[in-house]
Scaffold this motif. Sequence first.
Motif, mmCIF file in Angstrom:
data_model
loop_
_atom_site.group_PDB
_atom_site.id
_atom_site.type_symbol
_atom_site.label_atom_id
_atom_site.label_comp_id
_atom_site.label_asym_id
_atom_site.label_seq_id
_atom_site.Cartn_x
_atom_site.Cartn_y
_atom_site.Cartn_z
ATOM 1 N N ARG A 83 13.949 15.127 -9.340
ATOM 2 C CA ARG A 83 14.338 13.744 -9.104
ATOM 3 C C ARG A 83 13.168 12.822 -9.444
ATOM 4 N N ARG A 84 13.486 11.583 -9.737
ATOM 5 C CA ARG A 84 12.479 10.564 -10.031
ATOM 6 C C ARG A 84 11.623 10.314 -8.794
ATOM 7 N N VAL A 85 10.318 10.140 -9.021
ATOM 8 C CA VAL A 85 9.382 9.829 -7.946
ATOM 9 C C VAL A 85 8.583 8.585 -8.342
ATOM 10 N N VAL A 86 8.453 7.661 -7.413
ATOM 11 C CA VAL A 86 7.629 6.466 -7.608
ATOM 12 C C VAL A 86 6.604 6.425 -6.485
ATOM 13 N N SER A 87 5.325 6.314 -6.842
ATOM 14 C CA SER A 87 4.275 6.192 -5.819
ATOM 15 C C SER A 87 3.554 4.867 -6.013
ATOM 16 N N LEU A 88 3.310 4.177 -4.909
ATOM 17 C CA LEU A 88 2.823 2.796 -4.969
ATOM 18 C C LEU A 88 1.325 2.677 -4.703
ATOM 19 N N ASP A 89 0.739 1.695 -5.361
ATOM 20 C CA ASP A 89 -0.564 1.155 -4.972
ATOM 21 C C ASP A 89 -0.273 -0.167 -4.255
ATOM 22 N N TYR A 90 -0.590 -0.255 -2.969
ATOM 23 C CA TYR A 90 -0.424 -1.546 -2.298
ATOM 24 C C TYR A 90 -1.405 -2.560 -2.876
ATOM 25 N N ARG A 91 -1.191 -3.814 -2.574
ATOM 26 C CA ARG A 91 -2.140 -4.856 -2.978
ATOM 27 C C ARG A 91 -3.533 -4.495 -2.463
ATOM 28 N N GLY A 92 -4.529 -4.668 -3.323
ATOM 29 C CA GLY A 92 -5.896 -4.359 -2.926
ATOM 30 C C GLY A 92 -6.267 -2.891 -3.028
ATOM 31 N N ARG A 93 -5.371 -2.085 -3.597
ATOM 32 C CA ARG A 93 -5.650 -0.662 -3.760
ATOM 33 C C ARG A 93 -5.306 -0.227 -5.182
ATOM 34 N N GLY A 94 -6.003 0.798 -5.645
ATOM 35 C CA GLY A 94 -5.685 1.348 -6.957
ATOM 36 C C GLY A 94 -5.697 0.302 -8.048
ATOM 37 N N LEU A 95 -4.647 0.298 -8.860
ATOM 38 C CA LEU A 95 -4.563 -0.634 -9.988
ATOM 39 C C LEU A 95 -3.862 -1.938 -9.632
ATOM 40 N N SER A 96 -3.465 -2.099 -8.383
ATOM 41 C CA SER A 96 -2.914 -3.389 -7.959
ATOM 42 C C SER A 96 -4.035 -4.402 -7.778
ATOM 43 N N ALA A 97 -3.717 -5.661 -7.967
ATOM 44 C CA ALA A 97 -4.726 -6.718 -7.849
ATOM 45 C C ALA A 97 -5.179 -6.880 -6.400
ATOM 46 N N TYR A 98 -6.426 -7.328 -6.249
ATOM 47 C CA TYR A 98 -6.943 -7.644 -4.920
ATOM 48 C C TYR A 98 -6.436 -9.031 -4.515
ATOM 49 N N ASP A 99 -6.200 -9.179 -3.228
ATOM 50 C CA ASP A 99 -5.709 -10.454 -2.703
ATOM 51 C C ASP A 99 -6.889 -11.324 -2.299
ATOM 52 N N GLU A 100 -6.871 -12.588 -2.744
ATOM 53 C CA GLU A 100 -7.962 -13.505 -2.378
ATOM 54 C C GLU A 100 -7.955 -13.819 -0.891
ATOM 55 N N ASN A 101 -6.812 -13.616 -0.246
ATOM 56 C CA ASN A 101 -6.698 -13.846 1.196
ATOM 57 C C ASN A 101 -6.561 -12.495 1.908
ATOM 58 N N PRO A 102 -7.639 -11.965 2.478
ATOM 59 C CA PRO A 102 -7.582 -10.651 3.115
ATOM 60 C C PRO A 102 -6.584 -10.555 4.260
ATOM 61 N N ALA A 103 -6.190 -11.690 4.811
ATOM 62 C CA ALA A 103 -5.196 -11.677 5.890
ATOM 63 C C ALA A 103 -3.850 -11.151 5.405
#
Length: 291
Positions: free
Chosen positions: A62-82
Amino acid sequence: MTHSTSRFITAQDGLRLHARDYAPAGGGNDRRPLVCLPGLSRNGRDFHRFALLVSQDPVSPRRVVSLDYRGRGLSAYDENPANYNVPMECGDVIATCAALGIDEALFVGTSRGGLILHVMAALRPDLITAAVLNDIGPEIEAAGLKEIRDYLAKRSFPASFTDAADTLEAIHGPTFPALARADWLEMAEAIYREKDGQLVADHDSKLVDQLQAIDFSKPLPTLWPQFELLARKPLLAVRGEHSRVFSKETLARMAAHGSNVETTTAKGQGHAPLLHHPELFSRIKAFLGHL
């Protein structure tokens, strides 16, 4: 061999998110996909071996999708850490599913990922066919969360992936006697990345700010009402035998909730178990098999 494809998604606030998409070998697109949600400071690479086993299964891939949350891996960092919080990240998961054409899925939530699933059960229960909660439940042990906070606060810059594996084994080895040397090396490669000629933890260091703000003199909030919603779906709760984050008592209380909730213990592992280890993987495969 099945390889993952990088997918980039735009979150509701415009931030760029990343996910790894594993196509099922030989078809299998008629089956519900499996979406994997990592722990607090981790990323989708944590699930690579597990995702390959699921997507390349010779009988029922079956298809599998694994995520990088914001601020992790290849996802962009958030300017607002909150914005590094469970409700925001839940919204990101929902947006990712929509962008990837997933209107219903099986979910695996490790630690933070399991907390996100509790919130999702309240916001978008229609997305969840069933879920595996990996070393997490509606109640977290304060002592274990403190250990995570203190560990993340001590930023390390290993000289090599071998050095990183040595450090990880020295710190976590006592609660993970089941792991072999290859496991520690794979863990190091999932946690660290090269940046400007140096190995760094693959997450925004400001993630720790959210943990530092917790007042441990007060009882930690619980998610039992949200768990009751989540437990309307088939659930498998996994506890690491040596976990200090997820207690035996919480696992037992979850198991007593109803017939939808199954439980298992990952022998020789702590927080959070590696899902691709043969005994645990067999248990998860059996749970997911009829779904």
